[in-house]
Design an enzyme around this catalytic site. Structure first.
Site, PDB file in Angstrom:
ATOM      1  N   CYS A 111      94.595   4.588  60.139  1.00  0.00           N
ATOM      2  CA  CYS A 111      94.903   5.858  60.791  1.00  0.00           C
ATOM      3  C   CYS A 111      96.225   5.768  61.531  1.00  0.00           C
ATOM      4  CB  CYS A 111      93.750   6.186  61.750  1.00  0.00           C
ATOM      5  SG  CYS A 111      94.068   7.397  63.017  1.00  0.00           S
ATOM      6  N   HIS A 124      97.844   4.974  65.653  1.00  0.00           N
ATOM      7  CA  HIS A 124      96.631   4.208  65.940  1.00  0.00           C
ATOM      8  C   HIS A 124      96.664   2.886  65.180  1.00  0.00           C
ATOM      9  CE1 HIS A 124      91.945   4.203  66.114  1.00  0.00           C
ATOM     10  NE2 HIS A 124      92.460   3.512  67.092  1.00  0.00           N
ATOM     11  N   LYS A 154      92.859  -0.198  62.089  1.00  0.00           N
ATOM     12  CA  LYS A 154      92.629   1.005  61.283  1.00  0.00           C
ATOM     13  C   LYS A 154      93.901   1.446  60.562  1.00  0.00           C
ATOM     14  CE  LYS A 154      88.812   2.543  64.001  1.00  0.00           C
ATOM     15  NZ  LYS A 154      87.827   3.549  63.935  1.00  0.00           N
ATOM     16  N   HIS A 192      96.948   9.975  65.540  1.00  0.00           N
ATOM     17  CA  HIS A 192      95.759   9.689  64.738  1.00  0.00           C
ATOM     18  C   HIS A 192      95.654  10.690  63.584  1.00  0.00           C
ATOM     19  CE1 HIS A 192      93.777   7.288  68.000  1.00  0.00           C
ATOM     20  NE2 HIS A 192      94.529   8.068  68.765  1.00  0.00           N
ATOM     21  N   TYR A 240      90.316  13.236  71.543  1.00  0.00           N
ATOM     22  CA  TYR A 240      91.755  13.500  71.506  1.00  0.00           C
ATOM     23  C   TYR A 240      92.151  14.550  72.539  1.00  0.00           C
ATOM     24  CZ  TYR A 240      90.803  11.636  66.838  1.00  0.00           C
ATOM     25  OH  TYR A 240      90.355  10.878  65.787  1.00  0.00           O
TER      26      TYR A 240
END
Length: 136
Positions: free
Chosen positions: A124, A116, A122, A10, A40
């Site tokens: 990311c 991700h 996303k 991420h 995380y």
């Protein structure tokens, strides 16, 4: 010990000049999201230091539907102002990511390394994780 089948990379969606660490991200996740802890397992700050988030034996809160069997690693950065590139990670961060993922794969050899963005809509972490890992 949890079964781990994915290492999910991420970014924190922060600008290149934002030098934040695990305490700031933990505040965002706990105070803003109402979570029990940072989502995380690891955070790589701008200097390349790997900071510990959740314990590896605890499911994360970083990828909906995939947290039970994954480890979440975030890099500080990944957001751009006009004219900047969103993939704005430092050389130290790239080195730390390579070392951390290598160490994690040694512990979880069946795990796939993905972004991700490979398991959600996303952007990311703003780069192609599979291509990056495949080049290592």
């Amino acid at each position: 010990m949890r079964e781990i089948n994915e290492l999910i990379i991420h970014c924190t969606d922060t600008y290149a000049d934002m030098d934040i660490g695990i305490d700031e991200v933990r505040r965002w996740h706990v105070e803003d999201n109402g979570w029990s802890n940072v989502g995380y397992h690891f955070l790589i700050n701008r200097s390349g230091e790997v900071e510990l988030g959740r314990a590896e034996d605890v499911a994360g809160a970083h990828a909906a539907g995939r947290n039970a069997k994954s480890i979440g690693v975030a890099m500080v950065g990944g957001k751009a102002r006009a004219g900047e590139q969103p993939t704005n990670f430092s050389v130290s961060q790239w080195h730390a990511l390579e070392k951390l993922v290598t160490d994690l794969i040694a512990r979880y050899p069946a795990a796939e390394v993905i972004g991700h963005n490979d398991c959600s809509a996303k952007a990311c972490p703003t780069f192609n994780v599979k291509a990056w890992w495949g080049s290592i």
